[in-house]
Design a protein around this motif. Structure first.
Motif, PDB file in Angstrom:
ATOM      1  N   MET A   1      65.051  39.291  31.170  1.00  0.00           N
ATOM      2  CA  MET A   1      65.687  40.481  31.744  1.00  0.00           C
ATOM      3  C   MET A   1      66.560  41.163  30.699  1.00  0.00           C
ATOM      4  O   MET A   1      67.050  40.545  29.765  1.00  0.00           O
ATOM      5  N   ALA A   2      66.739  42.453  30.875  1.00  0.00           N
ATOM      6  CA  ALA A   2      67.602  43.194  29.967  1.00  0.00           C
ATOM      7  C   ALA A   2      69.049  42.786  30.200  1.00  0.00           C
ATOM      8  O   ALA A   2      69.428  42.302  31.264  1.00  0.00           O
ATOM      9  N   ALA A   3      69.874  42.988  29.175  1.00  0.00           N
ATOM     10  CA  ALA A   3      71.291  42.698  29.308  1.00  0.00           C
ATOM     11  C   ALA A   3      71.900  43.641  30.335  1.00  0.00           C
ATOM     12  O   ALA A   3      71.323  44.653  30.714  1.00  0.00           O
ATOM     13  N   ALA A   4      73.119  43.298  30.760  1.00  0.00           N
ATOM     14  CA  ALA A   4      73.771  44.079  31.805  1.00  0.00           C
ATOM     15  C   ALA A   4      73.953  45.526  31.383  1.00  0.00           C
ATOM     16  O   ALA A   4      74.151  45.833  30.211  1.00  0.00           O
ATOM     17  N   LEU A   5      73.878  46.429  32.339  1.00  0.00           N
ATOM     18  CA  LEU A   5      74.033  47.856  32.093  1.00  0.00           C
ATOM     19  C   LEU A   5      75.440  48.133  31.569  1.00  0.00           C
ATOM     20  O   LEU A   5      76.431  47.722  32.155  1.00  0.00           O
ATOM     21  N   PRO A   6      75.545  48.823  30.424  1.00  0.00           N
ATOM     22  CA  PRO A   6      76.868  49.140  29.903  1.00  0.00           C
ATOM     23  C   PRO A   6      77.617  50.056  30.864  1.00  0.00           C
ATOM     24  O   PRO A   6      77.013  50.795  31.631  1.00  0.00           O
ATOM     25  N   PRO A   7      78.953  50.018  30.825  1.00  0.00           N
ATOM     26  CA  PRO A   7      79.737  50.877  31.713  1.00  0.00           C
ATOM     27  C   PRO A   7      79.362  52.342  31.526  1.00  0.00           C
ATOM     28  O   PRO A   7      78.959  52.768  30.450  1.00  0.00           O
ATOM     29  N   ALA A   8      79.495  53.110  32.607  1.00  0.00           N
ATOM     30  CA  ALA A   8      79.144  54.532  32.570  1.00  0.00           C
ATOM     31  C   ALA A   8      79.950  55.235  31.485  1.00  0.00           C
ATOM     32  O   ALA A   8      81.112  54.920  31.253  1.00  0.00           O
ATOM     33  N   GLY A   9      79.315  56.206  30.841  1.00  0.00           N
ATOM     34  CA  GLY A   9      80.001  56.992  29.836  1.00  0.00           C
ATOM     35  C   GLY A   9      79.915  56.433  28.437  1.00  0.00           C
ATOM     36  O   GLY A   9      80.418  57.035  27.499  1.00  0.00           O
ATOM     37  N   ARG A  10      79.271  55.288  28.266  1.00  0.00           N
ATOM     38  CA  ARG A  10      79.175  54.715  26.923  1.00  0.00           C
ATOM     39  C   ARG A  10      78.155  55.499  26.106  1.00  0.00           C
ATOM     40  O   ARG A  10      77.113  55.913  26.596  1.00  0.00           O
ATOM     41  N   SER A  11      78.465  55.675  24.849  1.00  0.00           N
ATOM     42  CA  SER A  11      77.630  56.452  23.954  1.00  0.00           C
ATOM     43  C   SER A  11      76.657  55.546  23.207  1.00  0.00           C
ATOM     44  O   SER A  11      76.728  54.315  23.298  1.00  0.00           O
ATOM     45  N   LYS A  12      75.754  56.171  22.443  1.00  0.00           N
ATOM     46  CA  LYS A  12      74.876  55.383  21.577  1.00  0.00           C
ATOM     47  C   LYS A  12      75.698  54.544  20.604  1.00  0.00           C
ATOM     48  O   LYS A  12      75.374  53.386  20.323  1.00  0.00           O
ATOM     49  N   GLY A  13      76.764  55.155  20.068  1.00  0.00           N
ATOM     50  CA  GLY A  13      77.623  54.431  19.129  1.00  0.00           C
ATOM     51  C   GLY A  13      78.247  53.194  19.758  1.00  0.00           C
ATOM     52  O   GLY A  13      78.349  52.143  19.118  1.00  0.00           O
ATOM     53  N   ASP A  14      78.664  53.300  21.024  1.00  0.00           N
ATOM     54  CA  ASP A  14      79.241  52.146  21.727  1.00  0.00           C
ATOM     55  C   ASP A  14      78.207  51.027  21.862  1.00  0.00           C
ATOM     56  O   ASP A  14      78.523  49.842  21.687  1.00  0.00           O
ATOM     57  N   ILE A  15      76.977  51.412  22.180  1.00  0.00           N
ATOM     58  CA  ILE A  15      75.921  50.409  22.353  1.00  0.00           C
ATOM     59  C   ILE A  15      75.605  49.732  21.022  1.00  0.00           C
ATOM     60  O   ILE A  15      75.413  48.511  20.958  1.00  0.00           O
ATOM     61  N   ARG A  16      75.576  50.522  19.943  1.00  0.00           N
ATOM     62  CA  ARG A  16      75.344  49.915  18.627  1.00  0.00           C
ATOM     63  C   ARG A  16      76.418  48.883  18.317  1.00  0.00           C
ATOM     64  O   ARG A  16      76.123  47.776  17.859  1.00  0.00           O
ATOM     65  N   ASP A 190      69.837  47.768  28.992  1.00  0.00           N
ATOM     66  CA  ASP A 190      69.629  48.947  29.828  1.00  0.00           C
ATOM     67  C   ASP A 190      70.286  50.130  29.118  1.00  0.00           C
ATOM     68  O   ASP A 190      71.457  50.063  28.739  1.00  0.00           O
ATOM     69  N   ILE A 191      69.527  51.194  28.919  1.00  0.00           N
ATOM     70  CA  ILE A 191      70.027  52.388  28.230  1.00  0.00           C
ATOM     71  C   ILE A 191      69.815  53.585  29.147  1.00  0.00           C
ATOM     72  O   ILE A 191      68.723  53.773  29.684  1.00  0.00           O
ATOM     73  N   ALA A 192      70.862  54.365  29.326  1.00  0.00           N
ATOM     74  CA  ALA A 192      70.754  55.558  30.170  1.00  0.00           C
ATOM     75  C   ALA A 192      69.863  56.594  29.491  1.00  0.00           C
ATOM     76  O   ALA A 192      70.047  56.899  28.312  1.00  0.00           O
ATOM     77  N   GLU A 193      68.906  57.130  30.239  1.00  0.00           N
ATOM     78  CA  GLU A 193      67.986  58.109  29.661  1.00  0.00           C
ATOM     79  C   GLU A 193      68.725  59.369  29.216  1.00  0.00           C
ATOM     80  O   GLU A 193      68.268  60.066  28.307  1.00  0.00           O
ATOM     81  N   GLU A 194      69.880  59.635  29.812  1.00  0.00           N
ATOM     82  CA  GLU A 194      70.637  60.826  29.433  1.00  0.00           C
ATOM     83  C   GLU A 194      71.075  60.790  27.974  1.00  0.00           C
ATOM     84  O   GLU A 194      71.407  61.826  27.386  1.00  0.00           O
ATOM     85  N   LEU A 195      71.111  59.590  27.379  1.00  0.00           N
ATOM     86  CA  LEU A 195      71.519  59.466  25.981  1.00  0.00           C
ATOM     87  C   LEU A 195      70.432  59.929  25.018  1.00  0.00           C
ATOM     88  O   LEU A 195      70.688  60.150  23.840  1.00  0.00           O
ATOM     89  N   LEU A 196      69.199  60.061  25.518  1.00  0.00           N
ATOM     90  CA  LEU A 196      68.084  60.413  24.648  1.00  0.00           C
ATOM     91  C   LEU A 196      67.975  61.916  24.451  1.00  0.00           C
ATOM     92  O   LEU A 196      68.176  62.682  25.383  1.00  0.00           O
ATOM     93  N   GLY A 197      67.643  62.309  23.223  1.00  0.00           N
ATOM     94  CA  GLY A 197      67.343  63.701  22.929  1.00  0.00           C
ATOM     95  C   GLY A 197      65.840  63.886  22.835  1.00  0.00           C
ATOM     96  O   GLY A 197      65.079  62.912  22.781  1.00  0.00           O
ATOM     97  N   ASP A 198      65.394  65.153  22.780  1.00  0.00           N
ATOM     98  CA  ASP A 198      63.958  65.383  22.722  1.00  0.00           C
ATOM     99  C   ASP A 198      63.368  65.025  21.366  1.00  0.00           C
ATOM    100  O   ASP A 198      62.154  65.001  21.205  1.00  0.00           O
TER     101      ASP A 198
END
Length: 401
Positions: A1-16, A190-198
């Motif tokens: 399973m994927a790791a726990a969903l990061p708290p809302a509002g976290r950026s790509k930099g936070d995930i890195r 788990d990565i929010a799709e909103e973080l992705l660009g085209d």
């Protein structure tokens, strides 16, 4: 399973940061250390790479592109052992897009292992030009984090995204060319799709030391170079990008740069209050630099000292196979468009050639890369350092015959 969903509002930099810190704290990080700021190598990377051989898309592939990152060394080895054509992007795209790895005849298993290393990539490779008609059947990229849905986060400089877009522009990949990434299990989040660009590249397969995940990702991959996201600074750092822009402009495509889109620039400024952070990270399609991710040891003082690149001597580039109907003004226009105007131009149109004088070797080599594969008046140009510069880098011009 994927790791726990990061708290809302976290950026790509936070995930890195989360991934880099977890790999180091858990003892999973492997050479080169520290992993912060890199596509991280991890214990078990070779085991994860071995799973590549079990994929049908790998078995079918004849030409495989694998990034030069350390955790993908096993993937490069697998491609060489399977006698596939192995393409590796040039570091930071400074001298072109691809190098083809060519092991010596009769290479032993040990020699193939050496060819798969970063040093081997330098020692046993030949450049692949824009006109090579490369047809990549499988793309293997590194990641800092990836989701089971196929959303991918790199180290924030955007090179993998740009490499893929450039391959689309070259016709080297198709819409259904599969993309694989190889990571440790703890990098699957788990990565929010909103973080992705085209412009962000997605993946179709994820290989870890314990799992093979097929993402069934439906999100479209980049359809080519998005010129409105490319800055003039970025264009200056990647010579082959200038050549592709020239070709696409000749084909009638809109190649307006980010700098020439005031509305987009204003939107970007509004969305990112601290432009100083962005100025510190002029990499293609990159994300704002996290100060924690900068390794002071990796900074080359010469790279920020304009004087270090210049010299009092000149380096000359020979341009041959010029069509008889070409005018010097047309050549100058092409050089200006590619942003490689020389300090002096010696025109010898009757001999179908010209010599371009540059004040330093760096500028000359950027011109070489930009002009490779360029055609003028229906003729593919022959471009190389003038003979007396090929080995020593300086000296008088010898006559080309």
């Amino acid at each position: 399973m994927a790791a726990a969903l990061p708290p809302a509002g976290r950026s790509k930099g936070d995930i890195r940061e989360q991934v880099w810190e977890q790999l180091e704290a858990s003892g999973l990080a492997d050479f080169p250390r520290p992993v912060r700021g890199r596509i991280p190598n991890f214990k078990g990377s070779l085991q994860a790479c071995c799973s590549l051989r079990e994929l049908e898309v790998f078995s079918r592939a004849r030409e495989v592109k694998v990034d030069p990152d350390k955790p993908l060394e096993g993937a490069r080895l697998a491609a060489l052992q399977a006698r596939k054509t192995l393409l590796v992007p040039t570091p930071r795209l400074r001298t072109g897009l691809f190098n083809r790895i060519v092991p010596p005849p009769g290479a032993t298993k040990e020699m193939l292992r050496r060819c798969a290393t970063s040093q081997g990539v330098r020692d046993f490779s030949v450049p692949v030009g824009l006109d090579s008609k490369a047809q990549v059947d499988l793309v293997v990229v590194g990641s800092v984090a990836v989701s089971e849905k196929g959303w991918r986060i790199g180290k924030g400089e955007g090179y993998a995204d740009m490499e893929y877009a450039m391959m689309v522009s070259m016709g080297a990949v198709q819409e259904d060319t599969p993309v694989v990434t190889i990571v440790h299990d703890c990098q699957v989040l788990d990565i929010a799709e909103e973080l992705l660009g085209d412009h962000d590249l997605t993946v179709d397969y994820i290989l870890t030391p314990t799992r093979t995940i097929q993402t069934h990702c439906k999100r479209p991959k980049p359809q080519g170079i998005m010129w409105h996201k490319v800055s003039s600074e970025m264009l200056g750092k990647i010579p082959i990008l200038k050549t592709l822009r020239w070709r696409e402009k000749q084909a009638g495509k809109d190649v307006t740069l980010q700098d020439d889109h005031p509305a987009l620039a204003n939107t970007s400024r509004a969305a990112i209050p601290d432009r100083k952070v962005m100025a510190a990270n002029p990499q293609p399609w990159g994300d704002p630099v996290n100060p924690k991710s900068v390794n002071p040891k990796s900074v080359n003082p010469k790279s920020v000292n304009p004087k270090s690149e210049g010299s009092d001597t000149t380096t000359t580039v020979y341009v041959g196979n010029l069509p008889g109907s070409l005018r010097v003004s047309q050549l100058k226009s092409a050089l200006r468009e590619l942003q490689v105007l020389p300090a002096a131009l010696k025109w010898q149109g009757a001999q179908h050639r010209a010599f371009l004088d540059y004040r330093d070797q760096g500028a000359a080599h950027r011109a070489l890369s930009s002009l490779q594969g360029l055609s003028l008046g229906g003729n593919a140009l022959r471009v190389e350092l003038a003979k007396s510069h090929r080995d020593k880098g300086q000296g008088e011009i010898n006559t080309h015959k």
